[in-house]
Design an enzyme around this catalytic site. Structure first.
Site, PDB file in Angstrom:
ATOM      1  NE  ARG A 208      26.498  10.944  -5.586  1.00 57.31           N
ATOM      2  CZ  ARG A 208      26.100   9.861  -4.930  1.00 57.31           C
ATOM      3  NH1 ARG A 208      24.827   9.582  -4.857  1.00 57.31           N
ATOM      4  NH2 ARG A 208      26.981   9.073  -4.345  1.00 57.31           N
ATOM      5  CD  GLU A 210      20.748  14.147  -5.555  1.00 58.17           C
ATOM      6  OE1 GLU A 210      19.663  13.966  -6.135  1.00 58.17           O
ATOM      7  OE2 GLU A 210      21.458  13.215  -5.110  1.00 58.17           O
ATOM      8  NE  ARG A 216      15.221  10.961   1.573  1.00 59.90           N
ATOM      9  CZ  ARG A 216      14.964   9.705   1.908  1.00 59.90           C
ATOM     10  NH1 ARG A 216      15.202   9.273   3.125  1.00 59.90           N
ATOM     11  NH2 ARG A 216      14.477   8.876   1.041  1.00 59.90           N
ATOM     12  CG  HIS A 217      18.534  14.039  -2.045  1.00 53.51           C
ATOM     13  ND1 HIS A 217      17.252  13.674  -1.751  1.00 53.51           N
ATOM     14  CD2 HIS A 217      19.183  12.903  -2.373  1.00 53.51           C
ATOM     15  CE1 HIS A 217      17.118  12.358  -1.899  1.00 53.51           C
ATOM     16  NE2 HIS A 217      18.281  11.861  -2.265  1.00 53.51           N
ATOM     17  CD  GLU A 354      20.137   5.595   0.745  1.00 53.27           C
ATOM     18  OE1 GLU A 354      19.142   5.626  -0.003  1.00 53.27           O
ATOM     19  OE2 GLU A 354      21.287   5.847   0.358  1.00 53.27           O
ATOM     20  CB  SER A 357      24.324   2.724  -0.554  1.00 50.15           C
ATOM     21  OG  SER A 357      23.123   3.380  -0.711  1.00 50.15           O
ATOM     22  NE  ARG A 405      20.430  11.459   2.861  1.00 52.46           N
ATOM     23  CZ  ARG A 405      20.076  10.666   1.873  1.00 52.46           C
ATOM     24  NH1 ARG A 405      19.949   9.374   2.090  1.00 52.46           N
ATOM     25  NH2 ARG A 405      19.843  11.155   0.692  1.00 52.46           N
TER      26      ARG A 405
HETATM   27  P1  AMO Z   1      24.937   6.280  -2.462  1.00 55.07           P
HETATM   28  O1  AMO Z   1      24.789   6.986  -3.758  1.00 55.07           O
HETATM   29  O2  AMO Z   1      23.738   5.588  -1.938  1.00 55.07           O
HETATM   30  O3  AMO Z   1      26.093   5.175  -2.550  1.00 55.07           O
HETATM   31  O4  AMO Z   1      25.476   7.291  -1.378  1.00 55.07           O
HETATM   32  C1  AMO Z   1      25.889   6.846  -0.106  1.00 55.07           C
HETATM   33  C2  AMO Z   1      25.283   7.685   0.991  1.00 55.07           C
HETATM   34  O5  AMO Z   1      25.627   9.051   0.805  1.00 55.07           O
HETATM   35  C3  AMO Z   1      24.564   9.879   1.218  1.00 55.07           C
HETATM   36  N1  AMO Z   1      24.087  10.669   0.079  1.00 55.07           N
HETATM   37  C4  AMO Z   1      23.736  11.974   0.145  1.00 55.07           C
HETATM   38  N2  AMO Z   1      23.711  12.834   1.174  1.00 55.07           N
HETATM   39  C5  AMO Z   1      23.303  14.087   0.908  1.00 55.07           C
HETATM   40  N3  AMO Z   1      22.952  14.537  -0.309  1.00 55.07           N
HETATM   41  C6  AMO Z   1      22.960  13.712  -1.378  1.00 55.07           C
HETATM   42  N4  AMO Z   1      22.626  14.166  -2.576  1.00 55.07           N
HETATM   43  C7  AMO Z   1      23.372  12.352  -1.166  1.00 55.07           C
HETATM   44  N5  AMO Z   1      23.514  11.283  -1.969  1.00 55.07           N
HETATM   45  C8  AMO Z   1      23.951  10.270  -1.199  1.00 55.07           C
HETATM   46  C9  AMO Z   1      23.470   8.981   1.739  1.00 55.07           C
HETATM   47  C10 AMO Z   1      23.763   7.695   1.012  1.00 55.07           C
HETATM   48  O6  AMO Z   1      23.262   6.576   1.717  1.00 55.07           O
HETATM   49  N6  AMO Z   1      29.338   4.321  -3.876  1.00 55.07           N
HETATM   50  C11 AMO Z   1      28.153   4.090  -3.087  1.00 55.07           C
HETATM   51  C12 AMO Z   1      28.475   3.649  -1.668  1.00 55.07           C
HETATM   52  C13 AMO Z   1      29.081   2.261  -1.563  1.00 55.07           C
HETATM   53  O7  AMO Z   1      28.483   1.321  -2.110  1.00 55.07           O
HETATM   54  O8  AMO Z   1      30.126   2.129  -0.909  1.00 55.07           O
HETATM   55  C14 AMO Z   1      27.332   5.362  -3.054  1.00 55.07           C
HETATM   56  O9  AMO Z   1      27.821   6.451  -3.319  1.00 55.07           O
HETATM   57  O10 AMO Z   1      23.645   8.853   3.139  1.00 55.07           O
END
Ligand code: AMO
Length: 431
Positions: A208, A210, A216-217, A354, A357, A405
C-alpha cells in the site's frame, strides 16, 4: 559429543555437550573464576570458567563461539543448570564497537537507530521474542485452516489492477506496459475459491502506498488472507474467526509462554466475540462519549472508544464491528438485504485497533456489475475477475489479518515497525 540447544540442557545434566552460541555478557570475578552468559535462539545459560584460559582475554560480547562443557544442576539459575566450560572456540569475533548495548533489559536506542541496525537487535532476547511470537501466530493460522480443509495458495504480487479502491497503489514499469504491486490477494482468493478450491488461504506480502507515516501503517505488510465458499451469511465468517482466535491464543499460551512473559504480555480472554453494527456503534459513541460519526465507518478514535466500551460492558477485548456503509467498502462487498446503505462487512477490533477486515462478497454476477458501477468503475475492466461468477460461484466470504498488527497488539508494542523485520514506509527503504 552432542550439539544441543540451551533450552535442552536440563536433559543433559552430568553430560558433556557442545553449544553453538553468542556471548551475552562476561563477568570476571576475583581470582580464577569468570562467568559468561551464553545465548542461542532458545535461551541464555551461565557458563562457569575456571582457571584463566587464553581465550578469556580475547572474548567480547556478541562474539560467536562453540563451547564444550559439562552440564551441572544449580538452584542459582532460572534454567536450573549451568555449564562448566572446558573448551571455547571463538568462531567469529567482534571487530567494531556495538551501536548499542545488547545485554541490558531493554535496548536503549530510538526506533530509527534500532531499525538502522535491525539484524543486531535480534541478538536481544526481547526483540527475538517478537519474531518467535509472530512465527507462532502464522503457524497457528495455517494449522487451524488446514484443519478446516483450507488450501494454501500463492497468487501474483505483480498485478494489472488494484482491488481495494483508493489511490494507495505502487506503480511499476513492466516491460512495455504498467503494472502495480498487489494491495491484496482479494480477487484471486475469490476466483480460486469459486474455481473449485472452495476454501483457500494465503500468507503473503501486500503493498500500500501509504502517504502518512503512522504507527500502524506500512507500505508492505504480511497479510493473512482467507476465503470460504458456501456460506449462509456473514455469521459463518465471524464464527470461523472466533474459533480461529481461540486456536491462536491457545497455541501461543502453549508455545510462547517465555516470550510473552518477557514482554509482560497477557493474552486476551477468548470465546464469544460481541457483534455490533456500525449504526449501533454510532448511537453508543454519541450517547457514551458525545462522539458523532459522520460516515458509516470508524476512525481511529472511534475504534479506541468502542473497544473501551465493549471491554467495560461485555468483558471482551475483541469486538466485531459489522455492517459498514456501502460507500465505505470496496465493490466486492455484499450490500445488506435488510439495510441497503450498509454491507455484510466487518472489522475485528482488538485493544483499540483494527486487526482485520472481512465480508460476505457479492457472488451474483448482476449484483456485482451494479456494485462496480455504484463505485463509478467500469465493469468491462474487471472482466477476468468477473468470469467465474457466471459459472456457479457460491455465496462466500473471508477476511485478512495484518500479521504485524496482531503481533503488535498481542505483545503491547507501541509501533508496528517493532513487529516487522525490515519495515518499509514513506521514508524507509533499507536495510
Ligand atoms: P484491508 O485493506 O482492511 O482489507 O486490510 C486487511 C488488514 O490488513 C492490515 N493492513 C495493514 N497493515 C499494515 N500496514 C498497512 N498499510 C495495512 N493496511 C491494511 C490490517 C487490515 O485490517 N481485501 C480486504 C480483506 C478482506 O476483505 O478479505 C483488505 O485488504 O490489519
Amino acid at each position: 559429543m552432542p550439539v544441543v540447544w540451551i533450552d535442552e540442557l536440563k536433559e543433559h545434566v552430568g553430560e558433556e555437550v557442545i553449544l553453538h552460541a553468542w556471548i551475552h555478557r562476561i563477568r570476571k570475578v576475583s581470582g580464577k573464576l569468570a562467568f559468561i552468559l551464553l545465548k542461542d535462539k532458545s535461551g541464555i545459560v551461565q557458563g562457569v570458567v575456571s582457571g584463566k584460559p587464553d581465550w578469556l582475554a580475547e572474548l567480547s560480547n556478541e562474539a560467536a563461539v562453540v563451547v564444550c562443557g559439562e552440564v551441572t544442576a544449580t538452584t542459582q539459575q532460572v534454567l536450573g543448570v549451568e555449564l562448566q566450560v572446558k573448551e571455547l572456540q571463538i568462531v567469529a569475533g567482534v571487530e567494531r564497537e556495538l551501536p548499542f548495548e545488547l545485554n541490558q533489559e531493554e535496548i536503549s536506542a530510538g526506533l530509527e537507530h534500532r531499525l538502522d541496525h535491525r539484524v543486531l537487535t535480534l541478538r536481544h532476547p526481547k526483540t527475538q521474542a517478537v519474531f518467535t511470537v509472530q512465527d507462532e501466530i502464522v503457524h497457528a493460522f495455517r494449522m487451524f485452516l488446514r484443519g478446516e480443509r483450507f488450501t494454501e495458495i500463492f497468487t501474483p504480487k505483480i498485478v494489472a489492477t488494484g482491488t481495494e479502491g483508493g489511490t494507495e497503489l505502487f506503480e511499476l514499469k513492466y516491460f512495455e506496459t504498467k503494472a502495480y504491486l498487489s494491495q491484496s490477494p482479494q480477487f484471486y482468493k475469490q476466483m480460486v475459491m469459486g474455481g473449485g478450491l472452495q476454501r483457500v488461504y494465503e500468507v503473503a506480502a501486500a503493498y500500500r502506498a501509504e502517504q502518512h507515516n503512522t504507527s500502524r501503517h506500512l507500505s508492505e505488510f504480511i497479510s493473512l488472507d482467507l476465503e470460504m465458499g458456501f456460506i449462509d451469511g456473514l455469521e459463518d465468517v465471524l464464527a470461523l474467526e472466533e474459533r480461529m482466535m481461540q486456536y491462536i491464543c491457545d497455541h501461543l499460551r502453549e508455545h510462547c509462554a517465555s516470550e510473552l512473559a518477557l514482554h509482560g504480555a497477557v493474552l486476551p480472554k477468548t470465546g464469544r466475540i460481541p457483534r455490533l453494527r456500525i449504526k449501533e456503534i454510532a448511537a453508543i459513541l454519541k450517547r457514551e462519549y458525545g462522539k458523532e460519526l459522520t460516515e458509516l465507518d470508524l476512525d481511529t478514535e472511534a475504534e479506541r472508544l468502542i473497544c473501551d466500551y465493549v471491554l467495560k460492558e461485555y468483558g471482551s477485548e475483541f469486538v466485531f464491528a459489522t455492517h459498514y456503509g456501502r460507500a465505505n467498502r470496496p465493490m466486492y462487498t455484499q450490500p445488506s438485504p435488510d439495510d441497503p446503505d450498509t454491507t455484510e462487512s466487518f472489522d475485528m477490533l482488538f485493544r483499540g485497533m483494527e486487526m482485520n477486515s472481512g465480508a460476505q462478497r457479492v457472488h451474483d454476477p448482476r449484483v456485482l456489475e451494479e456494485s462496480i458501477r455504484f463505485k463509478g468503475l467500469d465493469p468491462e475492466s474487471f472482466n477476468e475477475y468477473r468470469e467465474i461468477f457466471s459459472y456457479g460461484t457460491p455465496p462466500h466470504g473471508g477476511f485478512a489479518i495484518g500479521a504485524a498488527r496482531m503481533t503488535t497488539r498481542f505483545l503491547g508494542l507501541d509501533n508496528i515497525r517493532d513487529a516487522v523485520l525490515f519495515p518499509r514506509d514513506r521514508f524507509r527503504l533499507s536495510p
